[in-house]
Design an enzyme around this catalytic site. Structure first.
Site, PDB file in Angstrom:
ATOM      1  N   GLU A 102       0.860  -1.108   0.121  1.00  0.00           N
ATOM      2  CA  GLU A 102      -0.008  -0.058   0.054  1.00  0.00           C
ATOM      3  C   GLU A 102       0.774   1.252  -0.160  1.00  0.00           C
ATOM      4  OE1 GLU A 102      -4.203  -1.167   2.027  1.00  0.00           O
ATOM      5  OE2 GLU A 102      -2.694  -0.534   3.453  1.00  0.00           O
ATOM      6  N   CYS A 115       3.438   8.727   0.441  1.00  0.00           N
ATOM      7  CA  CYS A 115       4.110   7.658   1.507  1.00  0.00           C
ATOM      8  C   CYS A 115       4.172   6.396   0.846  1.00  0.00           C
ATOM      9  CB  CYS A 115       3.265   7.491   2.839  1.00  0.00           C
ATOM     10  SG  CYS A 115       3.650   6.379   3.993  1.00  0.00           S
ATOM     11  N   CYS A 122       6.448  -6.584   7.102  1.00  0.00           N
ATOM     12  CA  CYS A 122       7.528  -5.865   7.991  1.00  0.00           C
ATOM     13  C   CYS A 122       7.814  -7.040   9.023  1.00  0.00           C
ATOM     14  CB  CYS A 122       6.985  -4.744   8.570  1.00  0.00           C
ATOM     15  SG  CYS A 122       8.107  -3.817   9.660  1.00  0.00           S
ATOM     16  N   CYS A 126       6.196  -4.108  15.634  1.00  0.00           N
ATOM     17  CA  CYS A 126       5.418  -3.321  16.612  1.00  0.00           C
ATOM     18  C   CYS A 126       3.869  -3.416  16.954  1.00  0.00           C
ATOM     19  CB  CYS A 126       5.721  -1.723  16.134  1.00  0.00           C
ATOM     20  SG  CYS A 126       7.289  -1.244  15.579  1.00  0.00           S
ATOM     21  N   CYS A 129       1.163  -1.161  15.313  1.00  0.00           N
ATOM     22  CA  CYS A 129       1.114  -0.963  13.854  1.00  0.00           C
ATOM     23  C   CYS A 129       0.566  -2.049  13.141  1.00  0.00           C
ATOM     24  CB  CYS A 129       2.696  -0.610  13.279  1.00  0.00           C
ATOM     25  SG  CYS A 129       2.926  -0.275  11.805  1.00  0.00           S
ATOM     26  N   GLY A 169       6.657  -2.002   6.207  1.00  0.00           N
ATOM     27  CA  GLY A 169       8.307  -2.059   6.054  1.00  0.00           C
ATOM     28  C   GLY A 169       9.196  -1.201   6.962  1.00  0.00           C
ATOM     29  N   GLU A 170      10.360  -1.772   7.440  1.00  0.00           N
ATOM     30  CA  GLU A 170      11.543  -0.827   7.915  1.00  0.00           C
ATOM     31  C   GLU A 170      12.421  -0.474   6.813  1.00  0.00           C
ATOM     32  OE1 GLU A 170      14.326   1.042   9.473  1.00  0.00           O
ATOM     33  OE2 GLU A 170      12.722   0.564  10.822  1.00  0.00           O
ATOM     34  N   SER A 201      11.739   6.916   7.735  1.00  0.00           N
ATOM     35  CA  SER A 201      11.470   6.559   8.935  1.00  0.00           C
ATOM     36  C   SER A 201      12.130   5.265   9.289  1.00  0.00           C
ATOM     37  CB  SER A 201      10.049   6.672   9.166  1.00  0.00           C
ATOM     38  OG  SER A 201       9.757   6.233  10.291  1.00  0.00           O
ATOM     39  N   CYS A 343      -1.151   6.936   9.829  1.00  0.00           N
ATOM     40  CA  CYS A 343       0.091   6.576  10.195  1.00  0.00           C
ATOM     41  C   CYS A 343      -0.157   5.146  11.137  1.00  0.00           C
ATOM     42  CB  CYS A 343       0.876   7.357  11.203  1.00  0.00           C
ATOM     43  SG  CYS A 343       2.334   6.733  11.831  1.00  0.00           S
TER      44      CYS A 343
END
Length: 352
Positions: A102, A115, A122, A126, A129, A169-170, A201, A343
């Protein structure tokens, strides 16, 4: 690089969305073409064309050769939702292998922003999230990160001039592809997006933060902090077990000293957990003297987490307190919450 250059010669089509300008030049030379053609082709790629036939200022014979030896990677929009509140658009995109990601297109007074996701899924886990709830499927290539921008521009008919790598994702868990994406998207021969208009981020992968200070010092860095208390942060962010708050904040201070750039700390306000007076006083104590800005985010609902967010009135109170302590703070503008595009709400999977 050699593998990328020779891909089209070994029976596998080279994906021109994946190549740097230099790799494209090498590829054309190996085809017997002049290297200056690469700048023309590179520009066409970043205009979002879907076939070599659309590249009208190169010869038909070259286009035919490219069709035989190369391709332009594709993704397709499975679903697009538009927020009735603010016009934000969320895209569910299918990659060539069937994985989905997305991305979110947002309009601001200063221009259009997107974004983008850096991974399909991921593995950071977290708690608040949605992005990691299905685990990590795979890293995205540099071309697939770029493709999200090109698809959004095609759909909206509007240019994008700001990028946040803050979707699923990170980004620092996919570091080399992230760097390649940034370098390609910045080149004047392509989209020419200013490095100052790109924000990456991270949840706090300290070794990569140190690399980033060296490799991309002009790009904005945002760190997902969400608590200055090790116990609370570890409960919400498993990465804290490896990189506790004290080590993370020291790495952040090193980053600002080396680059001269301030860091944005993202801070999700979870009711009764991260928004208490004690938590906010601790945050102020830990950040005092750091070149930073705190972006307060009233937690957006993800039903599976069981967590609830603070109200915006409480967020404004906290921002005012931090300002009094000499720490710049703002409350993030909420965009796309009615379409699960805010977010922490992006995730994998069609039909979500």
């Amino acid at each position: 690089m050699e593998q990328a250059n020779m891909a089209g010669m070994n029976g596998k089509l080279a994906d021109f969305r994946e190549l740097t300008l230099e790799e494209m030049q090498d590829f054309l030379v190996q085809m017997g073409e002049k290297p200056f053609r690469a700048k023309q082709i590179f520009a066409w790629v970043y205009r979002g064309v879907r076939s070599f036939d659309e590249m009208t200022d190169i010869s038909k014979s070259l286009r035919e050769k490219l069709d035989r030896q190369a391709k332009l990677g594709q993704m397709r929009i499975l679903k697009m939702q538009t927020s009735k509140k603010d016009g934000t658009r969320k895209y569910l995109l299918e990659l060539e292998d069937g994985n989905t990601i997305e991305s979110v297109f947002m309009k601001y007074q200063y221009g259009n922003s997107i974004c983008v996701s850096s991974q399909a899924g991921c593995r950071m886990g977290c708690r608040f999230c949605a992005s990691g709830m299905d685990g990590l499927k795979r890293n995205l290539t540099a071309g697939e990160i770029t493709g999200q921008i090109l698809e959004a521009e095609r759909d909206t008919g509007e240019p994008i001039n700001h990028i946040v790598v803050m979707g699923t994702g990170e980004p620092f868990d996919n570091y080399e592809n992230l760097l390649k994406f940034i370098r390609n998207i910045h080149r004047k021969e392509g989209k020419g997006i200013s490095l100052r208009n790109i924000t990456v981020s991270t949840c706090g992968l300290i070794p990569r933060m140190r690399d980033f200070a060296r490799d991309q010092r002009q790009v904005n860095l945002a760190v997902s902090l969400h608590s200055a208390d090790n116990g609370v942060r570890e409960e919400m962010m498993p990465v804290n077990r490896r990189y506790p708050v004290e080590e993370l904040l020291q790495a952040c201070r090193e980053y600002t000293e080396e680059t001269g750039r301030r860091i944005t700390f993202e801070y999700a306000l979870v009711h009764g957990k991260t928004d208490t007076d004690r938590q906010i006083r601790l945050l102020a104590d830990k950040l005092r003297g750091t070149l930073c800005h705190v972006n307060l985010i009233p937690l957006n609902e993800v039903k599976e987490t069981g967590l609830s967010g603070s109200g915006r009135a409480r967020a404004r109170e906290i921002a005012a307190f931090l300002e009094q302590q000499g720490i710049p703070a703002t409350v993030r503008r909420e965009l796309g919450a009615d379409i699960q595009a805010a977010c922490g709400q992006l995730r994998l999977g069609a039909g979500r």
